[in-house]
Design an enzyme around this catalytic site. Sequence first.
Site, mmCIF file in Angstrom:
data_model
loop_
_atom_site.group_PDB
_atom_site.id
_atom_site.type_symbol
_atom_site.label_atom_id
_atom_site.label_comp_id
_atom_site.label_asym_id
_atom_site.label_seq_id
_atom_site.Cartn_x
_atom_site.Cartn_y
_atom_site.Cartn_z
ATOM 1 C CB SER A 1 -0.939 -0.022 1.210
ATOM 2 O OG SER A 1 -1.758 1.094 1.178
ATOM 3 C CG ASN B 1 0.753 0.010 -4.286
ATOM 4 O OD1 ASN B 1 1.743 -0.543 -4.736
ATOM 5 N ND2 ASN B 1 -0.333 -0.661 -3.916
ATOM 6 C CE1 TYR C 1 0.655 -8.275 -2.369
ATOM 7 C CE2 TYR C 1 -1.652 -8.892 -2.597
ATOM 8 C CZ TYR C 1 -0.626 -8.012 -2.832
ATOM 9 O OH TYR C 1 -0.868 -6.856 -3.527
ATOM 10 C CG ASN D 1 -5.272 0.644 3.291
ATOM 11 O OD1 ASN D 1 -6.254 0.586 2.552
ATOM 12 N ND2 ASN D 1 -4.054 0.910 2.851
ATOM 13 C CE LYS E 1 -9.319 5.031 0.300
ATOM 14 N NZ LYS E 1 -8.043 4.287 0.278
ATOM 15 N N GLY F 1 -5.251 -2.151 -5.331
ATOM 16 C CA GLY F 1 -4.358 -1.029 -5.627
ATOM 17 C C GLY F 1 -5.098 0.244 -5.983
ATOM 18 N N GLY G 1 -7.309 1.939 -4.288
ATOM 19 C CA GLY G 1 -7.332 2.885 -3.157
ATOM 20 C C GLY G 1 -6.019 3.630 -3.012
ATOM 21 C CG ASP G 2 -2.700 1.515 -1.956
ATOM 22 O OD1 ASP G 2 -3.232 1.888 -0.893
ATOM 23 O OD2 ASP G 2 -2.350 0.341 -2.166
HETATM 24 O O1 KDG Z 1 -3.844 -1.570 -1.338
HETATM 25 C C1 KDG Z 1 -3.198 -2.596 -2.041
HETATM 26 C C2 KDG Z 1 -2.473 -3.374 -1.056
HETATM 27 O O2 KDG Z 1 -3.398 -3.904 -0.157
HETATM 28 C C3 KDG Z 1 -1.703 -4.508 -1.622
HETATM 29 O O3 KDG Z 1 -0.664 -4.094 -2.442
HETATM 30 C C4 KDG Z 1 -1.168 -5.416 -0.560
HETATM 31 O O4 KDG Z 1 -0.154 -3.832 0.870
HETATM 32 C C5 KDG Z 1 -0.890 -4.757 0.737
HETATM 33 C C6 KDG Z 1 -1.576 -5.292 1.894
HETATM 34 O O5 KDG Z 1 -0.967 -5.230 2.960
HETATM 35 O O6 KDG Z 1 -2.709 -5.753 1.781
#
Ligand code: KDG
Length: 321
Positions: free
Chosen positions: A35, A38, A90, A168, A229, A258, A260-261
Amino acid sequence: MLDIVAMGEPLVQFNAVTKGPLRYVTYFEKHSTGSEANVCVAAARLGLRSGLVTKLGNDEFGHYVLNWLRGEGVDVSHILLDDEHPTGIYFVQRSYPIPGVSDVAYYRRGSAASFISENDIDYEYIRNARVFHTTGITLAISESARLAALRAMREAKKGGALVSFDLNIRRKLWRDMGEAIKVMREALSNVDVVFMDEEEAAIILEQRGIDSIFKEAEKVFGLNKIIIKRGIRGSIAKWENEVSEVNAFRVPVEDPIGAGDAYVGVFISSMLKGMGLKESMLRASAAAAMVVMVRGDEENLPSEHDLELFLGSVGHDVDIR
Ligand code: KDG
């Protein structure tokens, strides 16, 4: 001085090339994501100076992420390499069981980033930024990362940086929501700009309805810069005394992760460039739409030139699915 310094865990994403349950997927595509990373890349694409504070494993994936971020123009001088712990990864399952929705399977417990601690951080670097950004993910990955991030927020504020925070909430990372609520509420007392969705607002602020969310955030945390959002329903924001709403761009969705970021990174960058609230929201919304059209979180983050082309060619509210 950097425009944006972010703190959080970069992850190598293995995105399923085909849709459906992961057990039947044979091919995965590798992407550099995470996140806060990004957000840094989104800012760098728009010509801003961004830097990431984190720890990566001193392993093949760590070097892949480091090279990627460096190549994108992100300042990697405050990324540490850890010989003992691996880089987090992941897998992404796409369009199953819900079409257009992705699910994630994390392999990040005990990752290098989760071992970051207060002693690892150069707070001067953070204090000197125009904006410091982190998210609830960093608060969830470990106790030491949480303490380091909370302190970073306080230090950033002390140094005069604007503290930006995206709730998040990743349910797979929290032991229970009670803990998430407690920690997030502690964080919010040091935040200037907050990003959330309505579900997160219901959990953390216990409020439903845009007006109630705005009122509660201001009453309890003194927050007057709140961006909500709403996915395909667009976004609505309060920035001091101004309230603005924009619709989302409807595009063919390959993978929504991605978005949201992209929104956060382009919104903050646009505000830092001196644009108004509505224009910043519109640009952020466009970037989010561009990102969901492909697998990977960062590949489609736009430059100024490409953002202009997108905005010029895709009429707002036009469904091009
Ligand atoms: O917002 C996208 C992210 O969720 C993804 O890239 C993975 O950073 C991440 C996470 O911790 O979920």
